[in-house]
Scaffold this motif. Structure first.
Motif: not given
Length: 798
Positions: A174, A177-178, A288-289, A292, A297, A300-301
């Motif tokens: 992602s 979201h890294q 942070a994720v 979610i 996820l 968004n990716s």
């Protein structure tokens, strides 16, 4: 049974049959941009695994059923450390090296030039982050297997049946979201059970954290040459499992999930290269994720990925084997089959790899992009600047991925300080210099061997920021980033150039990268002065700097220096014996006539100082040089063959370009479409994709040339979203080999020149339902019209 009962029974049977069929024959993603296979990959066949990446984090999916390997990369994880490489003897040796070369004493000059080499002269390697090993805790017997890479969505995955259960595994990296995400599903509850561990070949420990976590942690062993301390890079990878149902525990570096209905695995990774604490940054990334939902996820990716990928569409015709797995389609091409859709797939795969290995804030794509399984990689998986790094970015602008070009410019800026010191202390010059390779530690001195004394790497790299300006029209970028880089590289060369015995300005010392020549006395050498490639690169850089300074209204005095030097630069020469473009300042014999490098053709491509209509004599000589190379086996490496496709496209010889593209597929392409040097080098993928674009659209000669090298195999088709210099976005549609219409969208005001095939002419141009006046130029194939910024123009062709 009543009629109603019979209907209900038949309907229920149909529903059951459809459901059973769907489970037994799992579907693939609904996209034409798909690589897929019907067998797992052996876990030692890394160069056929399927890549995903977000520019910083990469993963390779093998697709094993009972045992899986997912190889991981982080873009900054390099062996070595920053150190002073300057050779203090270099500046003292340089005058003598030059004198010896001008006197024809090449061997003596080469011996003396050892004093020019960096200290030490070797670099360390980009390294693998490690491997995630997964052992599924169900029977290894499986059926109806599918493994795929969905280019359109940026997702890899597998699906299969085992013991009556349909399983799937989805993998993506992602950008928003890294993190790397792995999603496990089963069509029956409680059927997901697996063990996970993280391993690396060296310098690591795998630890259990909380019951749902694993930590891969370590420090590369790099002993400082003065202090004896280990100053190697520190790194961390963290895995966290989120099962739905079932249990999870982590003990002794092994995480076990049992009887889950569904499972999400997240992986974060970082190093201390950019000053971060990798343990802290990984913890923060997962925090942070972790809350979610998977669907968010994923969406968004995919949304971010498609915002770049879907800018370009390409239709080159249908496949004769549309329902066959990718490896079988490639096998048919190796047997001589045409597969137009495969060429389009290969083009989009190149764009996909660009998006996966070069994103804003990340390192640029290296010799293997982002994906490397080694501790000591071939050629260190480095930044090779005598073609390979540059070729990596040939697809960026025309392929409508200008953002993916930016990491290269950030990297170039990171080399300026070191390159300036090398220029000053080794050559006594201003500006900045890079030789034939570099790394993340700012290596700019000559490397590897005598062939590394090639001080025009920065000059070639500086073609790229100007190309970015030409394709985008971004004057702010040119002023603040592009032109300062170009000016520094040109400043170095103005100081470095010297007069040869005939009074011409030349580089000394010089190479034609990695190639050698035979002198009249029978001796063989690589070392010379004023090689053709050097002269072409300098002409390109100085000309671009002159143009940029005029556009920006700056540096009038510097511009005059460049214009004066251009007039005194040694000219390109055509052999009186062979009619070929000379590779060196003298007409030497070639002991390796099929050499993989074709450096003296830089002016044809990627440069534009040699063109069919502008310099016909030089073009004819370059054509003879290319014929000669090919007749002696040239193009035997993947990147070299890709370069040849671009050459023939520039010559507008469609069938020869196509023949070499087919050879690239047949001889240098793995079933996962990775280019093989061999081994894997990603430059061939990028160069091949750029070659396909070059066959369809060219803009290097002051005009937009539509379908300049369209082969018969692509008789009917279309493209949308390719970019042209002048900040144009272009679409075209053709039928039976003839252009039907084109759309040209302008980002800035100007005069647009369109080149059509000799048998066609513009019929009408319209914008916003109004006719736009156009006129024929002196060349009957070229039509020009005025454009306004942010306007789209539809061109109908007779």
């Amino acid at each position: 049974m009543t009629r109603k009962g019979i209907v209900i029974f038949l309907f229920a049977s149909l529903v059951f049959a459809v459901a059973h069929f769907a489970a037994a024959y799992p579907s693939l993603p609904d996209t034409q941009w798909l690589l897929w296979y019907d067998q797992p990959l052996p876990l030692d066949k890394w160069d056929n695994a399927l890549p995903v990446g977000n520019g910083r984090l990469g993963a390779m999916l093998f697709g094993g059923v009972d045992r899986e390997r997912i190889q991981l990369n982080e873009d900054t994880l390099w062996d070595g450390y920053p150190r002073d490489r300057i050779n203090p003897e270099a500046i003292k040796a340089l005058p003598e090296v030059r004198r010896l070369l001008f006197e024809g004493k090449n061997k003596e000059a080469q011996e003396k030039a050892q004093a020019l080499m960096g200290v030490p002269e070797r670099i360390k390697s980009y390294q693998s982050l490690g491997d995630l090993w997964i052992e599924t805790l169900h029977a290894p017997n499986y059926q109806n297997y599918r493994r795929y890479l969905d280019l359109e969505n940026g997702v890899a995955g597998i699906s299969y049946q085992a013991d009556g259960v349909a399983y799937s595994r989805t993998l993506f990296a992602s950008v928003p979201h890294q993190v790397i995400v792995i999603h496990f599903t089963a069509d029956q509850p409680g059927k997901i059970s697996a063990r996970f561990t993280l391993k690396r070949q060296q310098d690591f420990v795998c630890l259990s954290g909380a019951p749902d976590r694993l930590h891969l942690r370590g420090q590369i062993t790099a002993i400082h040459h003065e202090t004896g301390e280990n100053v190697g890079m520190k790194y961390e990878a963290r895995l966290q499992a989120f099962p739905k149902g079932g249990t999870v525990q982590s003990i002794g570096g092994v995480l076990t999930v049992e009887d889950a209905d569904e499972l999400i695995v997240l992986i974060a990774a970082d190093t201390n290269y950019r000053g971060a604490d990798p343990e802290k940054s990984c913890r923060q990334a997962l925090e942070a994720v972790k809350s979610i939902p998977y669907e968010v996820l994923f969406d968004n990716s995919v949304s971010e990925h498609q915002s770049l990928f879907n800018r370009v569409d390409l239709d080159l015709g249908d496949s004769p084997n549309p329902d066959k797995p990718t490896d079988q389609r490639l096998a048919a091409i190796k047997q001589g089959a045409d597969d137009p859709q495969f060429a389009a797939l290969y083009f989009q795969y190149g764009r996909y790899l660009m998006m996966g290995s070069s994103r804003l804030g990340c390192m640029p794509a290296n010799l293997q992009g982002l994906w490397n399984p080694y501790m000591d990689a071939p050629w260190s998986s480095d930044y090779h600047t005598n073609i390979n790094l540059q070729m990596n970015y040939w697809i960026a602008e025309v392929g409508n991925l200008p953002e993916c070009h930016l990491p290269l410019f950030d990297y170039m800026e990171s080399l300026v300080d070191s390159g300036s010191r090398t220029a000053k202390e080794e050559y006594g010059c201003r500006g900045w210099v890079v030789h034939h390779l570099s790394d993340v530690w700012g290596f700019t001195t000559p490397a590897d061997g005598i062939w590394g004394v090639w001080p025009v790497g920065a000059a070639w790299l500086c073609q790229h920021p100007y190309e970015h300006y030409l394709f985008t029209g971004d004057k702010n970028f040119l002023f603040y980033h592009g032109y300062p880089l170009m000016r520094g590289a040109a400043r170095f060369l103005l100081d470095f150039l010297v007069e040869d015995p005939q009074g011409r300005l030349v580089t000394n010392p010089s190479h034609s990268p990695e190639n050698s020549f035979r002198k009249g006395d029978g001796s063989r050498s690589m070392f010379t002065y004023g090689s053709t490639m050097d002269l072409e690169i300098i002409h390109d850089l100085f000309t671009n700097c002159v143009d940029a300074s005029k556009i920006l209204g700056v540096d009038e005095d510097f511009r005059a220096e460049l214009e004066s030097a251009l007039k005194r630069l040694a000219p390109l020469q055509i052999s009186s014996k062979t009619g070929r473009l000379q590779e060196w300042i003298e007409d030497y014999d070639e002991p390796e006539p099929g050499h993989r490098h074709m450096s003296h053709l830089f002016g044809l491509h990627p440069g534009h100082s040699i063109t069919l209509r502008g310099t016909p004599d030089l073009a004819q000589a370059a054509h003879k040089s290319l014929d000669f190379r090919l007749s002696h086996g040239g193009g035997h490496t993947g990147w070299s063959r890709a370069w040849i496709v671009n050459f023939w496209a520039r010559f507008e010889e469609a069938e020869k370009a196509y023949e070499n593209l087919q050879a690239l597929f047949a001889k240098c392409t793995n079933p996962n479409l990775f280019d093989m040097h061999p081994p894997f080098q990603i430059d061939g993928n990028f160069g091949g994709a750029a070659g396909i674009a070059e066959m369809l659209l060219q803009s290097h000669d002051g005009e937009i040339s539509l379908l300049p090298a369209l082969p018969k195999a692509w008789n009917t088709g279309s493209f949308r979203g390719l970019k042209a210099r002048g900040a144009y976005t272009v679409a075209a549609r053709w039928n039976e080999g003839r252009l039907v219409e084109a759309d040209v969208s302008a980002a800035q005001e100007g005069t647009c020149k369109l080149r059509l095939s000799k048998s066609q002419a513009v019929e009408k141009i319209r914008s916003e339902d109004q006719d736009v006046p156009f006129e024929n130029t002196k060349d009957p194939s070229v039509f020009e019209f005025q454009v306004l910024a942010d306007k789209k123009y539809n061109v109908r062709v007779k």
